[in-house]
Write a protein that holds these residues in place. Structure first.
Motif, mmCIF file in Angstrom:
data_model
loop_
_atom_site.group_PDB
_atom_site.id
_atom_site.type_symbol
_atom_site.label_atom_id
_atom_site.label_comp_id
_atom_site.label_asym_id
_atom_site.label_seq_id
_atom_site.Cartn_x
_atom_site.Cartn_y
_atom_site.Cartn_z
ATOM 1 N N ALA A 36 -123.000 -9.159 -40.069
ATOM 2 C CA ALA A 36 -121.593 -8.855 -39.831
ATOM 3 C C ALA A 36 -121.125 -9.683 -38.635
ATOM 4 C CB ALA A 36 -121.425 -7.375 -39.554
ATOM 5 N N PRO A 37 -119.884 -10.156 -38.681
ATOM 6 C CA PRO A 37 -119.408 -10.976 -37.561
ATOM 7 C C PRO A 37 -119.250 -10.136 -36.296
ATOM 8 C CG PRO A 37 -117.640 -10.547 -39.116
ATOM 9 C CD PRO A 37 -118.896 -10.024 -39.731
ATOM 10 N N GLN A 44 -112.574 -15.546 -31.778
ATOM 11 C CA GLN A 44 -112.494 -16.999 -31.883
ATOM 12 C C GLN A 44 -111.805 -17.416 -33.177
ATOM 13 O OE1 GLN A 44 -116.652 -17.947 -31.528
ATOM 14 N NE2 GLN A 44 -116.549 -18.200 -29.293
ATOM 15 N N GLY A 45 -112.121 -16.736 -34.275
ATOM 16 C CA GLY A 45 -111.467 -17.037 -35.543
ATOM 17 C C GLY A 45 -109.975 -16.758 -35.498
ATOM 18 N N GLY A 83 -109.917 -22.209 -42.004
ATOM 19 C CA GLY A 83 -111.211 -22.231 -41.337
ATOM 20 C C GLY A 83 -111.369 -21.089 -40.348
ATOM 21 N N GLY A 84 -110.313 -20.748 -39.636
ATOM 22 C CA GLY A 84 -110.363 -19.645 -38.689
ATOM 23 C C GLY A 84 -110.621 -18.314 -39.363
ATOM 24 N N VAL A 85 -109.982 -18.099 -40.501
ATOM 25 C CA VAL A 85 -110.202 -16.845 -41.239
ATOM 26 C C VAL A 85 -111.631 -16.788 -41.776
ATOM 27 C CG1 VAL A 85 -109.546 -15.569 -43.313
ATOM 28 C CG2 VAL A 85 -107.793 -16.474 -41.803
ATOM 29 N N THR A 90 -116.949 -14.152 -41.700
ATOM 30 C CA THR A 90 -118.355 -14.335 -42.049
ATOM 31 C C THR A 90 -119.212 -14.277 -40.808
ATOM 32 O OG1 THR A 90 -118.193 -16.734 -41.890
ATOM 33 C CG2 THR A 90 -117.863 -15.759 -44.072
ATOM 34 N N GLY A 91 -120.417 -13.815 -40.992
ATOM 35 C CA GLY A 91 -121.378 -13.798 -39.894
ATOM 36 C C GLY A 91 -122.358 -14.932 -40.065
ATOM 37 N N PRO A 92 -123.139 -15.192 -39.042
ATOM 38 C CA PRO A 92 -124.124 -16.271 -39.145
ATOM 39 C C PRO A 92 -125.266 -15.884 -40.079
ATOM 40 C CG PRO A 92 -124.367 -15.114 -37.081
ATOM 41 C CD PRO A 92 -123.146 -14.554 -37.746
ATOM 42 N N ARG A 93 -125.870 -16.868 -40.701
ATOM 43 C CA ARG A 93 -127.045 -16.617 -41.546
ATOM 44 C C ARG A 93 -128.235 -16.349 -40.649
ATOM 45 N NH1 ARG A 93 -128.078 -17.468 -46.719
ATOM 46 N NH2 ARG A 93 -126.357 -18.073 -48.007
#
Length: 133
Positions: A36-37, A44-45, A83-85, A90-93
């Motif tokens: 989860a982000p 930042q997004g 890109g911001g959205v 999304t969270g990092p892998r």
């Protein structure tokens, strides 16, 4: 719908055999889970989205930013908004562990994978047994 015990055991056997025969391919297929982000990532997004929105509006409002009637600045702003959205939701892998390596199969799975013949021959034997009955 959850898997039955038999199906779960078969899936574990297939996974362990895949790790035993081709660990590089198995780790690349396994990939990682999306987390989860975080609040920081969302912020930042949102900032990137707002900057993109400002560029979109400026590109439409000011004729000086257009090239041959094409609002280049607006297109850049839209790409930044998108890109911001995407960045915010999304969270990092995350791979299996902290070091980024995929998790190793359990000792029980490794024992099953080392037992005798290859994965493909075991699968062929199971297939034959099903249709002989």
């Amino acid at each position: 719908m959850p898997l039955s015990d038999h199906e779960q055991r078969m899936l574990d056997q297939i996974e362990s055999a895949l790790y035993a025969e081709d660990p590089k391919f198995a780790s690349s297929v396994r990939g990682g889970n999306l987390r989860a982000p975080s609040a920081r990532r969302r912020l930042q997004g949102a900032v990137v989205f707002i900057v993109g929105l400002a560029l979109l509006i400026c590109g439409v409002a000011f004729r000086a930013t257009q090239i041959s009637g094409f609002p280049v600045l607006s297109v850049i702003g839209f790409i930044l908004m998108f890109g911001g959205v995407v960045y915010a939701i999304t969270g990092p892998r995350v791979a299996g562990g902290r070091d980024g390596a995929a998790p190793e199969p359990s000792s029980n799975q490794q024992k099953r994978a080392k037992g005798g013949n290859s994965f493909s021959s075991r699968m062929e034997e199971r297939f034959r047994r099903r249709f002989e009955e």
